[in-house]
Design a protein around this motif. Structure first.
Motif, PDB file in Angstrom:
ATOM      1  N   ALA A 131      45.196  32.480  66.761  1.00  5.63           N
ATOM      2  CA  ALA A 131      44.747  32.596  65.380  1.00  5.63           C
ATOM      3  C   ALA A 131      43.297  32.172  65.211  1.00  5.63           C
ATOM      4  O   ALA A 131      42.619  32.620  64.291  1.00  5.63           O
ATOM      5  N   GLU A 132      42.783  31.306  66.088  1.00  2.42           N
ATOM      6  CA  GLU A 132      41.416  30.797  65.969  1.00  2.42           C
ATOM      7  C   GLU A 132      40.400  31.610  66.756  1.00  2.42           C
ATOM      8  O   GLU A 132      39.209  31.339  66.681  1.00  2.42           O
ATOM      9  N   SER A 133      40.838  32.610  67.486  1.00  2.43           N
ATOM     10  CA  SER A 133      39.932  33.362  68.361  1.00  2.43           C
ATOM     11  C   SER A 133      38.902  34.134  67.548  1.00  2.43           C
ATOM     12  O   SER A 133      39.208  34.721  66.511  1.00  2.43           O
ATOM     13  N   ALA A 134      37.646  34.149  68.058  1.00  2.00           N
ATOM     14  CA  ALA A 134      36.590  34.925  67.420  1.00  2.00           C
ATOM     15  C   ALA A 134      36.635  36.392  67.828  1.00  2.00           C
ATOM     16  O   ALA A 134      35.942  37.219  67.242  1.00  2.00           O
ATOM     17  N   SER A 135      37.436  36.730  68.841  1.00  5.48           N
ATOM     18  CA  SER A 135      37.592  38.109  69.302  1.00  5.48           C
ATOM     19  C   SER A 135      39.052  38.522  69.155  1.00  5.48           C
ATOM     20  O   SER A 135      39.953  37.682  69.263  1.00  5.48           O
ATOM     21  N   ARG A 173      40.566  42.634  73.330  1.00  2.46           N
ATOM     22  CA  ARG A 173      40.032  43.936  72.929  1.00  2.46           C
ATOM     23  C   ARG A 173      38.591  43.774  72.467  1.00  2.46           C
ATOM     24  O   ARG A 173      38.244  43.945  71.306  1.00  2.46           O
ATOM     25  N   ASP A 174      37.715  43.453  73.417  1.00  2.00           N
ATOM     26  CA  ASP A 174      36.316  43.221  73.083  1.00  2.00           C
ATOM     27  C   ASP A 174      35.500  43.220  74.365  1.00  2.00           C
ATOM     28  O   ASP A 174      36.016  42.886  75.439  1.00  2.00           O
ATOM     29  N   GLY A 175      34.247  43.590  74.269  1.00  2.00           N
ATOM     30  CA  GLY A 175      33.368  43.530  75.428  1.00  2.00           C
ATOM     31  C   GLY A 175      33.206  42.101  75.911  1.00  2.00           C
ATOM     32  O   GLY A 175      33.024  41.184  75.107  1.00  2.00           O
ATOM     33  N   ALA A 176      33.276  41.895  77.216  1.00  2.00           N
ATOM     34  CA  ALA A 176      33.250  40.530  77.745  1.00  2.00           C
ATOM     35  C   ALA A 176      32.515  40.440  79.076  1.00  2.00           C
ATOM     36  O   ALA A 176      32.763  39.528  79.860  1.00  2.00           O
ATOM     37  N   ALA A 177      31.593  41.371  79.347  1.00  2.00           N
ATOM     38  CA  ALA A 177      30.854  41.332  80.614  1.00  2.00           C
ATOM     39  C   ALA A 177      29.994  40.086  80.710  1.00  2.00           C
ATOM     40  O   ALA A 177      29.770  39.563  81.814  1.00  2.00           O
ATOM     41  N   ALA A 178      29.483  39.579  79.585  1.00  2.00           N
ATOM     42  CA  ALA A 178      28.664  38.376  79.621  1.00  2.00           C
ATOM     43  C   ALA A 178      29.471  37.157  80.029  1.00  2.00           C
ATOM     44  O   ALA A 178      28.917  36.165  80.515  1.00  2.00           O
ATOM     45  N   GLN A 179      30.780  37.221  79.842  1.00  5.86           N
ATOM     46  CA  GLN A 179      31.643  36.107  80.205  1.00  5.86           C
ATOM     47  C   GLN A 179      32.249  36.258  81.591  1.00  5.86           C
ATOM     48  O   GLN A 179      32.397  35.286  82.330  1.00  5.86           O
ATOM     49  N   SER A 212      31.666  44.403  67.027  1.00 14.05           N
ATOM     50  CA  SER A 212      32.965  44.401  66.350  1.00 14.05           C
ATOM     51  C   SER A 212      32.906  43.472  65.151  1.00 14.05           C
ATOM     52  O   SER A 212      32.167  42.475  65.141  1.00 14.05           O
ATOM     53  N   VAL A 213      33.677  43.797  64.134  1.00  9.48           N
ATOM     54  CA  VAL A 213      33.819  42.948  62.957  1.00  9.48           C
ATOM     55  C   VAL A 213      35.256  43.069  62.482  1.00  9.48           C
ATOM     56  O   VAL A 213      35.837  44.164  62.507  1.00  9.48           O
ATOM     57  N   GLY A 214      35.839  41.950  62.095  1.00  8.62           N
ATOM     58  CA  GLY A 214      37.246  42.004  61.731  1.00  8.62           C
ATOM     59  C   GLY A 214      37.653  40.938  60.744  1.00  8.62           C
ATOM     60  O   GLY A 214      36.937  39.954  60.511  1.00  8.62           O
ATOM     61  N   ASP A 256      40.284  45.052  62.943  1.00 10.60           N
ATOM     62  CA  ASP A 256      39.012  44.952  63.657  1.00 10.60           C
ATOM     63  C   ASP A 256      38.424  46.336  63.876  1.00 10.60           C
ATOM     64  O   ASP A 256      39.087  47.224  64.437  1.00 10.60           O
ATOM     65  N   ALA A 257      37.178  46.521  63.425  1.00  9.79           N
ATOM     66  CA  ALA A 257      36.436  47.750  63.688  1.00  9.79           C
ATOM     67  C   ALA A 257      35.457  47.497  64.829  1.00  9.79           C
ATOM     68  O   ALA A 257      34.956  46.376  64.988  1.00  9.79           O
ATOM     69  N   TYR A 258      35.181  48.530  65.611  1.00  6.78           N
ATOM     70  CA  TYR A 258      34.319  48.332  66.774  1.00  6.78           C
ATOM     71  C   TYR A 258      33.470  49.571  67.044  1.00  6.78           C
ATOM     72  O   TYR A 258      33.794  50.689  66.622  1.00  6.78           O
ATOM     73  N   ARG A 259      32.364  49.348  67.755  1.00  8.63           N
ATOM     74  CA  ARG A 259      31.522  50.423  68.255  1.00  8.63           C
ATOM     75  C   ARG A 259      31.046  50.037  69.639  1.00  8.63           C
ATOM     76  O   ARG A 259      30.548  48.924  69.845  1.00  8.63           O
ATOM     77  N   ILE A 260      31.208  50.945  70.590  1.00  5.02           N
ATOM     78  CA  ILE A 260      30.825  50.702  71.981  1.00  5.02           C
ATOM     79  C   ILE A 260      29.899  51.824  72.431  1.00  5.02           C
ATOM     80  O   ILE A 260      30.316  52.989  72.498  1.00  5.02           O
TER      81      ILE A 260
END
Length: 781
Positions: free
Chosen positions: A46-50, A151-157, A547-549, A563-567
């Motif tokens: 519930a606290e996740s930013a993604s 469900r989010d880009g995570a290559a930086a991580q 992404s924004v949600g 959540d809406a997203y654009r890749i």
């Protein structure tokens, strides 16, 4: 939609109408501490930013499937797992798509550690053409504690591949408990019989450790949905025959409060027998003396997969957390051809061939550190940083000579047809051993700036030995207006390194053009013939992800996220069209490439933009007879081609009319996977019973031909899955059915393809086998 499907689907919709949000995770997962997408030790779902989904083992086993990837496709709205047929090795190793992107643009982790990819290169007309992703079906479902889908880009991580998202498989690690289960099922058409035995058990290692073992083994018969041709059914079209077994362990031991050693390992073996196209008795490719009635050539694949991770975690007196690990993974894929012949060997041809082996190996060393820092804010700042070394290898080994040679014996019409039919063996000139290594460093900061506002910032630098370096970053924000409403957003850059398979796989076979034999196939980008046609060294794909949600909890039992997203992906790696025009052949023959008649190669020629929205949620209703859990999920996804690179100067000079990226591949990228997917489900648990019902709407998709006249759009379809479970103490007995209304995708229309006796598209997201009925017996302790 069939009337009875309409009635049942409408009934479920009416029942769920008060709950407009849809989901695939149970309400009790909201407080689950996650390990994916964050390096904070106590962050919950519930606290996740993604956006992140928790898939429980109960959700995985609530379907009739024994495949992990198939189970996930029914639990995650944005995940697509079609069931291609007559696609060579892709029948054995099927690719998974997340948010409609390429299968190798999603990163798979096991216990938070990078999982290795498969050795296969998907070369035929399936979704994911040209990719070499991880094979989820090598992981036994019996070993799974839960699955976290980011469900989010995570290559930086996490580094390369995490453009579409991350699938993290968390293994069971308890030192107590266990289960044993038996499952049997069959399609209503009377084929595709399946059976499986699985189990797991935890063992305590004294007072300070535990190890959990799991194993499963099973068999699946072929299915066949081909129609008569020339009055008879000789072709087989459907799922292959599969024998598979897998074992695993996951354990840890803590000799002191500040030190824990851990390790896990998995090993699997899958034997797959799939089919090619039938050769009729009068076919020029046949030798009637060997096959008087014609023959159906088959590919026999053996996929052997192993992985091992070992390491330790420690905490210093100053509060620094240390995690050191070594990670090994390997996939070995063997190709054999059965019930076939090498026509050019005449009557001396064998009917079985060893066609070669592909193998990938991964070695990873990780050093990860984290610490909570008091920087004067209301809450500590979570700092994480680390280093990684990764070594990769790719081997391609040749088949036996009979699988690829030209034996010099002409066929009935005087042409020469060398190589084992359906799959010519890898030649010695195709074979090779290739490797590379990379170094990376990352830093990750995350803080609750206040009770309402969370900020995360991540950066990663990687340097590869074969194509250079890349730097990527990610910003994550979450603001809780109240306990019931929160807004979250992320912005990140990412990358995907070209795989060694894409750089170095080569398969060259003899083809006849106007009666003249030419060597045509998939060339390495550094092959002189490919370079002459404009091939260039591959570089990394680059992406930006936004992404924004909204996170909504209007009442205690209802959880909603939208959540809406654009890749955006630049320099996307795709496989070119076959370049075999007369101008190409004449140029190659006149410039020292004797016998080379063209081919295809990988190229960074396409830029794409993917936009979409995910809506997920769940509601738990406490009824007097027993709890009712209402779940569901929706995904809308659209990919567009933003740019196709101009033909390289070398190719343009040879043939100005050449098409390097054709409309068939464009259609596969933009419309080959469903535009949307929607499911509604309910689980009611009165007393010793549990009833499950899920209806899914699989959105429309389009198959592109070489011309618009051969395009076909396949309508959306609804399926209904039902199951009933009765529990007696530690025993559970389940009877269920998937796709109980026996729904099939649209049939191929006349004039839309050359083989109308193969009636269904292999891009169908729910396959084309019809209804499946199964029974399961489970004992837990």
């Amino acid at each position: 939609m069939k009337p009875r499907a309409c009635v049942l689907a409408s009934a479920i919709v009416v029942a769920l109408s008060p709950f407009t949000a849809l989901a695939q995770s149970s309400p009790n997962t909201l407080d689950t501490v996650i390990v994916t997408g964050t390096r904070v030790s106590d962050r919950t779902v519930a606290e996740s930013a993604s956006p992140i989904d928790i898939i429980s083992p109960e959700a995985l086993t609530a379907t009739g499937t024994t495949e992990l990837a198939t189970a996930l496709s029914r639990a995650v709205p944005s995940l697509n797992f079609p069931r291609p047929a007559i696609t060579d090795g892709t029948d054995a190793v099927r690719p998974v798509q997340l948010r409609g992107l390429a299968p190798d643009q999603v990163l798979v982790l096991v216990n938070g550690k990078r999982y290795h990819t498969t050795a296969l290169v998907n070369l035929n007309g399936s979704q994911g053409r040209g990719s070499s992703p991880a094979d989820l079906n090598t992981i036994p479902i019996a070993a799974v504690e839960r699955i976290e889908v980011l469900r989010d880009g995570a290559a930086a991580q996490y580094g390369s591949d995490a453009i579409a998202g991350v699938i993290n498989v968390v293994l069971k690690g308890s030192g107590t408990g266990g289960s044993i289960a038996g499952r049997y099922g069959q399609y209503s058409a009377g084929d595709g019989e399946q059976y499986q035995l699985s189990g797991d058990a935890g063992i305590r290692l004294g007072e300070n450790g535990a190890i959990h073992f799991a194993a499963q083994a099973g068999h699946q018969d072929q299915t066949d949905r081909a129609k008569p041709y020339n009055g008879v059914v000789e072709q087989r079209y459907g799922d292959p025959e599969i024998d598979q077994g897998a074992v695993s362990y996951n354990g840890e031991y803590s000799p002191a409060d500040y030190l824990t050693f851990y390790s896990y390992a998995m090993a699997s073996r899958r034997e797959v027998l799939s089919n090619g196209y039938f050769r009729w008795d009068t076919d020029n490719r046949n030798r009637p003396q060997i096959y008087p009635d014609g023959f159906l050539p088959q590919i026999y694949n053996v996929s052997k997969d192993v992985s091992w991770v070992g390491g330790f975690k420690a905490t210093t007196e100053g509060g620094l957390n240390i995690d050191m690990s070594y990670n090994y993974g390997q996939n070995n894929l063997r190709f054999e051809v059965r019930n076939s012949l090498n026509n050019s060997m005449g009557l001396d041809s064998p009917t079985r061939f060893y066609a070669g082996t592909l193998e990938v190996t991964q070695n990873v060393l990780n050093a990860d550190f984290s610490k909570a820092l008091d920087v004067g804010m209301a809450y500590p700042l979570a700092l994480a940083f680390g280093l990684e070394w990764r070594g990769e290898k790719f081997n391609e080994s040749p088949g036996d000579p009979a699988s690829y040679i030209n034996g010099g014996v002409p066929s009935a019409n005087g042409s020469f047809l060398p190589g084992a039919q359906v799959f010519a063996g890898f030649k010695p000139s195709d074979s090779g051993h290739y490797d590379r290594h990379s170094y990376s460093a990352y830093v990750d900061l995350e803080a609750d700036v206040s009770d309402k506002f969370t900020v995360g910032l991540a950066g990663r630098y990687e340097d590869y030995s074969d194509f250079g370096d890349t730097a990527n970053g990610k910003l994550s924000l979450r603001y809780a207006f109240t306990d019931k409403v929160a807004l979250r957003a992320t912005a990140s850059t990412g990358f995907r390194a070209p795989s060694l398979q894409q750089q170095y796989f080569q398969s060259i076979a003899t083809n006849f053009i106007d009666g003249v034999p030419y060597e045509i196939g998939t060339f390495r980008t550094d092959n002189p013939a490919a370079v002459a046609l404009g091939a260039e060294p591959l570089k990394a794909e680059e992406s930006t992800n936004y992404s924004v949600g909204l996170v909504l909890q209007p009442v205690d039992s209802l959880y909603v996220t939208v959540d809406a997203y654009r890749i955006d992906i630049d320099d996307r790696i795709v496989l070119s069209e076959n370049l075999t025009s007369t101008a190409v052949r004449n140029y190659l023959q006149a410039n020292g490439y004797a016998g080379i008649g063209g081919g295809r190669y990988f190229t960074n020629a396409v830029d794409t933009r993917t936009t979409g929205v995910d809506a997920v949620g769940t509601y738990r209703w406490a009824l007097a007879s027993g709890p009712l859990e209402l779940t569901g999920g929706y995904n809308y996804n659209k990919t567009e081609i933003e740019h196709i690179a101009e033909n390289p100067a070398a190719l343009e000079a040879i043939d100005p009319t050449a098409v390097r990226i054709g409309r068939t591949e464009i259609g596969r990228i933009t419309k080959g996977s469903p535009r949307d997917k929607f499911f509604l489900g309910a689980t009611w648990s009165p007393g010793a019973w549990r009833f499950n019902a899920t209806t899914t709407r699989w959105g429309e998709f389009t198959s592109y031909g070489t011309t618009p006249a051969t395009d076909q759009t396949y309508d959306a379809k609804w399926t209904l899955d039902l199951a009933a479970t009765w529990t007696l103490q530690k025993w559970s007995f389940t009877l269920g059915g998937d796709n109980v209304l026996n729904e099939y995708p649209d049939e191929q229309l006349a004039g839309k393809g050359t083989r109308t006796y193969l009636p269904y598209s292999t891009s169908s997201p729910f396959g084309f086998n019809g209804a499946f009925v199964y029974a399961n017996i489970d004992y837990k302790w």
